[in-house]
Design an enzyme around this catalytic site. Structure first.
Site, short mmCIF file in Angstrom:
data_model
loop_
_atom_site.label_atom_id
_atom_site.label_comp_id
_atom_site.label_asym_id
_atom_site.label_seq_id
_atom_site.Cartn_x
_atom_site.Cartn_y
_atom_site.Cartn_z
N GLY A 11 64.20 14.06 40.13
CA GLY A 11 64.17 15.16 39.16
C GLY A 11 62.94 15.19 38.27
O GLY A 11 63.02 15.64 37.13
N SER A 12 61.78 14.77 38.78
CA SER A 12 60.60 14.83 37.91
C SER A 12 60.16 16.28 37.67
O SER A 12 59.63 16.60 36.60
CB SER A 12 59.45 13.99 38.48
OG SER A 12 58.88 14.59 39.61
N ASN A 13 60.40 17.17 38.62
CA ASN A 13 60.11 18.59 38.38
C ASN A 13 61.09 19.17 37.35
O ASN A 13 60.70 19.99 36.52
CB ASN A 13 60.15 19.38 39.69
CG ASN A 13 58.85 19.25 40.47
OD1 ASN A 13 57.82 19.79 40.07
ND2 ASN A 13 58.89 18.50 41.56
N LEU A 84 70.07 23.03 52.87
CA LEU A 84 69.93 24.47 53.03
C LEU A 84 70.93 25.14 52.08
O LEU A 84 72.09 24.75 52.01
CB LEU A 84 70.26 24.82 54.48
CG LEU A 84 69.78 26.15 55.02
CD1 LEU A 84 68.25 26.22 54.97
CD2 LEU A 84 70.23 26.30 56.47
N ASN A 99 61.70 28.04 45.06
CA ASN A 99 61.59 26.67 45.55
C ASN A 99 60.17 26.18 45.30
O ASN A 99 59.24 26.99 45.26
CB ASN A 99 61.87 26.63 47.05
CG ASN A 99 61.81 25.21 47.61
OD1 ASN A 99 62.35 24.26 47.03
ND2 ASN A 99 61.13 25.04 48.74
N HIS A 101 57.37 23.51 46.92
CA HIS A 101 57.13 22.73 48.14
C HIS A 101 55.77 22.04 48.02
O HIS A 101 54.80 22.67 47.58
CB HIS A 101 57.16 23.67 49.35
CG HIS A 101 56.96 22.94 50.64
ND1 HIS A 101 57.98 22.27 51.29
CD2 HIS A 101 55.85 22.74 51.40
CE1 HIS A 101 57.51 21.71 52.38
NE2 HIS A 101 56.21 21.97 52.48
N ASP A 142 61.31 27.47 53.82
CA ASP A 142 59.90 27.48 53.38
C ASP A 142 59.12 28.73 53.77
O ASP A 142 57.89 28.69 53.85
CB ASP A 142 59.16 26.24 53.93
CG ASP A 142 59.71 24.94 53.36
OD1 ASP A 142 60.25 24.97 52.23
OD2 ASP A 142 59.61 23.91 54.03
N GLU A 171 52.43 19.90 40.91
CA GLU A 171 53.73 20.58 40.93
C GLU A 171 54.26 20.72 39.51
O GLU A 171 54.81 21.76 39.16
CB GLU A 171 54.75 19.78 41.75
CG GLU A 171 54.50 19.78 43.24
CD GLU A 171 55.60 19.02 43.96
OE1 GLU A 171 56.78 19.26 43.70
OE2 GLU A 171 55.27 18.15 44.79
C1 GRF Z 1 58.77 17.37 45.14
O1 GRF Z 1 57.64 16.94 45.85
C2 GRF Z 1 59.14 18.77 45.55
O2 GRF Z 1 58.06 19.56 45.93
C3 GRF Z 1 59.98 18.49 46.73
O3 GRF Z 1 60.68 17.32 46.49
C4 GRF Z 1 59.99 16.56 45.51
C5 GRF Z 1 60.96 16.40 44.38
O4 GRF Z 1 60.53 15.56 43.38
N1 GRF Z 1 60.42 19.55 47.48
P1 GRF Z 1 61.34 15.44 42.02
O5 GRF Z 1 62.79 15.12 42.36
O6 GRF Z 1 61.20 16.71 41.27
O7 GRF Z 1 60.69 14.29 41.33
#
Ligand code: GRF
Length: 174
Positions: A11-13, A84, A99, A101, A142, A171
């Site tokens: 969950g870093s995003n 999915l 999403n 990617h 995608d 990201e």
């Molecule tokens: C990221 O590289 C995102 O693009 C992908 O999965 C990874 C998730 O990373 N689809 P995080 O869980 O947000 O750290």
């Protein structure tokens, strides 16, 4: 706008989104959904006071729709979600699912292209740039309309992990 973030891992995003969306932001994360009870991002959400729920069956559209309705979700954000999304959920949230990617789509996307596999394929191809893509989600992995991209160089001697770290930083900004 009420946002649900779907995760499968650390969950870093999600962390980057929460850091960006202060009290005056036009969007608020109201729900974090995961297909895995061990996803690290669930703790992150709970620590931020956000309901964090685990899907008992990620292929069950009615479970998804029930949870999303209960939290009056307007927009779904897939941030490292590896399953999915069921077709009825995509149809109900048409053009309201994003999403992220870790490549420059349409290159290096599609089924099985996630995590280090993406970066390994980029390195094997000889590509000199890679990056990250935010796109709308439709029924094909995608392939939905691209909303934003950013690029990074591929450096000589990069390992998949090196490239992955460089892209992950990107990201978080994207
Ligand atoms: C990221 O590289 C995102 O693009 C992908 O999965 C990874 C998730 O990373 N689809 P995080 O869980 O947000 O750290």
């Amino acid at each position: 706008m009420r946002v649900a973030v779907c995760i499968s891992g650390r969950g870093s995003n999600l962390r980057a989104l929460l850091a960006e969306l202060g009290p005056d932001a036009p969007a608020r994360v109201v729900l974090v959904l995961s297909n895995r009870s061990t996803a690290g991002g669930l703790e992150l959400a709970r620590a931020a006071g956000i309901p964090a729920e685990v899907l008992s069956d990620a292929s069950d559209a009615s479970e998804w729709l029930g949870r999303l309705r209960a939290h009056q979700v307007d927009l779904l954000v897939l941030a490292g979600f590896l399953k999915l999304v069921p077709a009825p959920v995509i149809a109900t949230f048409r053009d309201r699912i994003l999403n992220i990617h870790p490549s420059l789509l349409p290159a290096f996307g599609g089924p099985g292209m996630y995590g280090e596999r993406v970066h390994r394929a980029v390195l094997e191809s000889g590509a000199t740039v890679s990056g990250a893509t935010v796109h709308l989600v439709d029924e094909v992995y995608d392939r939905g309309r691209i909303l934003a991209q950013a690029a990074v160089p591929v450096r000589p001697g990069d390992t998949p992990a090196d490239l992955g770290h460089r892209i992950l930083e990107l990201e978080h900004r994207l």
